[in-house]
Design an enzyme around this catalytic site. Structure first.
Site, short mmCIF file in Angstrom:
data_model
loop_
_atom_site.label_atom_id
_atom_site.label_comp_id
_atom_site.label_asym_id
_atom_site.label_seq_id
_atom_site.Cartn_x
_atom_site.Cartn_y
_atom_site.Cartn_z
N GLY A 53 0.78 -1.25 0.00
CA GLY A 53 0.00 0.00 0.00
C GLY A 53 0.80 1.29 0.00
O GLY A 53 0.35 2.29 -0.53
N ASP A 108 0.65 4.06 4.47
CA ASP A 108 -0.42 4.56 3.60
C ASP A 108 -1.61 5.04 4.42
O ASP A 108 -2.11 6.14 4.25
CB ASP A 108 -0.83 3.48 2.58
CG ASP A 108 -1.21 2.14 3.23
OD1 ASP A 108 -1.02 1.96 4.45
OD2 ASP A 108 -1.68 1.24 2.50
N ASP A 111 -5.85 2.53 10.14
CA ASP A 111 -7.28 2.24 10.24
C ASP A 111 -7.57 1.81 11.68
O ASP A 111 -7.73 2.64 12.56
CB ASP A 111 -7.56 1.14 9.20
CG ASP A 111 -9.02 0.77 9.06
OD1 ASP A 111 -9.87 1.60 9.36
OD2 ASP A 111 -9.30 -0.37 8.63
N THR A 112 -7.53 0.51 11.98
CA THR A 112 -7.72 0.07 13.37
C THR A 112 -6.50 0.44 14.24
O THR A 112 -6.61 0.54 15.45
CB THR A 112 -7.88 -1.47 13.45
OG1 THR A 112 -6.69 -2.07 12.94
CG2 THR A 112 -9.09 -1.94 12.66
N GLY A 113 -5.34 0.57 13.61
CA GLY A 113 -4.10 0.87 14.34
C GLY A 113 -3.33 -0.39 14.71
O GLY A 113 -2.21 -0.31 15.23
N THR A 115 -1.90 -2.77 12.84
CA THR A 115 -0.66 -2.97 12.08
C THR A 115 0.41 -2.01 12.58
O THR A 115 1.54 -2.42 12.89
CB THR A 115 -0.90 -2.72 10.57
OG1 THR A 115 -1.99 -3.52 10.15
CG2 THR A 115 0.33 -3.04 9.74
N LEU A 116 0.06 -0.74 12.69
CA LEU A 116 1.05 0.25 13.11
C LEU A 116 1.58 -0.03 14.51
O LEU A 116 2.78 0.07 14.77
CB LEU A 116 0.44 1.66 13.04
CG LEU A 116 1.38 2.77 13.51
CD1 LEU A 116 2.66 2.79 12.69
CD2 LEU A 116 0.68 4.12 13.44
N ASP A 167 -5.55 -0.52 -2.40
CA ASP A 167 -6.27 -1.42 -3.31
C ASP A 167 -7.61 -1.88 -2.76
O ASP A 167 -7.86 -1.82 -1.55
CB ASP A 167 -5.43 -2.66 -3.56
CG ASP A 167 -5.45 -3.63 -2.38
OD1 ASP A 167 -5.18 -3.17 -1.25
OD2 ASP A 167 -5.76 -4.82 -2.56
N ARG A 173 -4.89 0.46 -7.33
CA ARG A 173 -3.71 1.12 -6.76
C ARG A 173 -3.19 2.24 -7.65
O ARG A 173 -2.59 3.20 -7.18
CB ARG A 173 -2.58 0.11 -6.56
CG ARG A 173 -2.86 -0.96 -5.53
CD ARG A 173 -1.58 -1.75 -5.24
NE ARG A 173 -1.83 -3.03 -4.61
CZ ARG A 173 -1.98 -3.22 -3.30
NH1 ARG A 173 -1.94 -2.20 -2.49
NH2 ARG A 173 -2.20 -4.43 -2.81
#
Ligand code: IMP
Length: 186
Positions: A53, A108, A111-113, A115-116, A167, A173
């Protein structure tokens, strides 16, 4: 893939609404690049991006950041199991040691946080000199876990967006703008 399957694919995208135009994205990315250049002058930071992304944002941000810097990629896959937990699988980790280096994690979208939050921890334990998260997009309303984001391009509503690297089912993309998908196509 049989030819008949390829031929039945749509040959154009249909989007419901453009959320951020190519110009709006470009102007903001140039500002972020200038801010990063100011902050990291003389420090030769490493920009780390999560594929896939982040690839277009990284390419534009890197060119807007007119100081010497390196780039690195990680490949991650996020699985969301329920409303409070998720797991992140690292498919490809960093190839170089970041200890003592200034790292900018280029995202990119947050969202929910989940992954970060996972990746921040993964990078922090390697003792970088500093770690700054620069996310193009922030869906604050979707957050399930609080995680610091030092630089944000745009806060956006809690809707599924595509384009500029993002995507839906591996498509969209390459749109130069950020759009909300036509529900009939999704
Ligand atoms: P998280 O929910 O913050 O862990 O985000 C996980 C990943 O989901 C992001 O890095 C994006 O790749 C993807 N994602 C989240 N929201 C969207 C969206 O609106 N469009 C496309 N991808 C998204």
């Amino acid at each position: 893939m049989p030819n008949s399957e390829i031929e039945s694919r749509p040959d154009e995208y249909k989007v419901a609404r453009i959320l951020l135009s190519e110009k709006e994205l470009g102007d903001r990315v140039n500002q972020l690049g200038a801010e990063l250049a100011e902050r990291y002058r003389g420090k030769q930071p490493i920009l780390v991006t999560l594929l896939k992304g982040g690839f277009i944002f990284l390419a534009d941000l890197s060119r807007a950041m007119k100081i010497p810097h390196e780039i690195e990629f990680m490949i991650v896959r996020s699985y969301e199991k329920d409303s409070s937990s998720g797991t992140v699988q690292i498919i490809q980790d960093l190839k170089q040691n970041i200890e003592g280096r200034h790292v900018v994690l280029v995202e990119d979208i947050v969202d929910t946080g989940l992954t970060l939050s996972y990746i921040r921890e993964h990078l922090s334990i390697r003792n970088p000199a500093s770690l700054t998260v620069c996310s193009l997009l922030d869906k604050t309303e979707a957050r399930k876990i609080q995680v610091p984001i030092e630089m944000v391009g745009f806060s956006i509503p809690n809707e599924f967006v595509v384009g500029y690297g993002l995507d839906y089912d591996q498509l969209y993309r390459n749109l130069p703008y950020l759009a909300i998908i036509d529900p009939e196509q999704a």
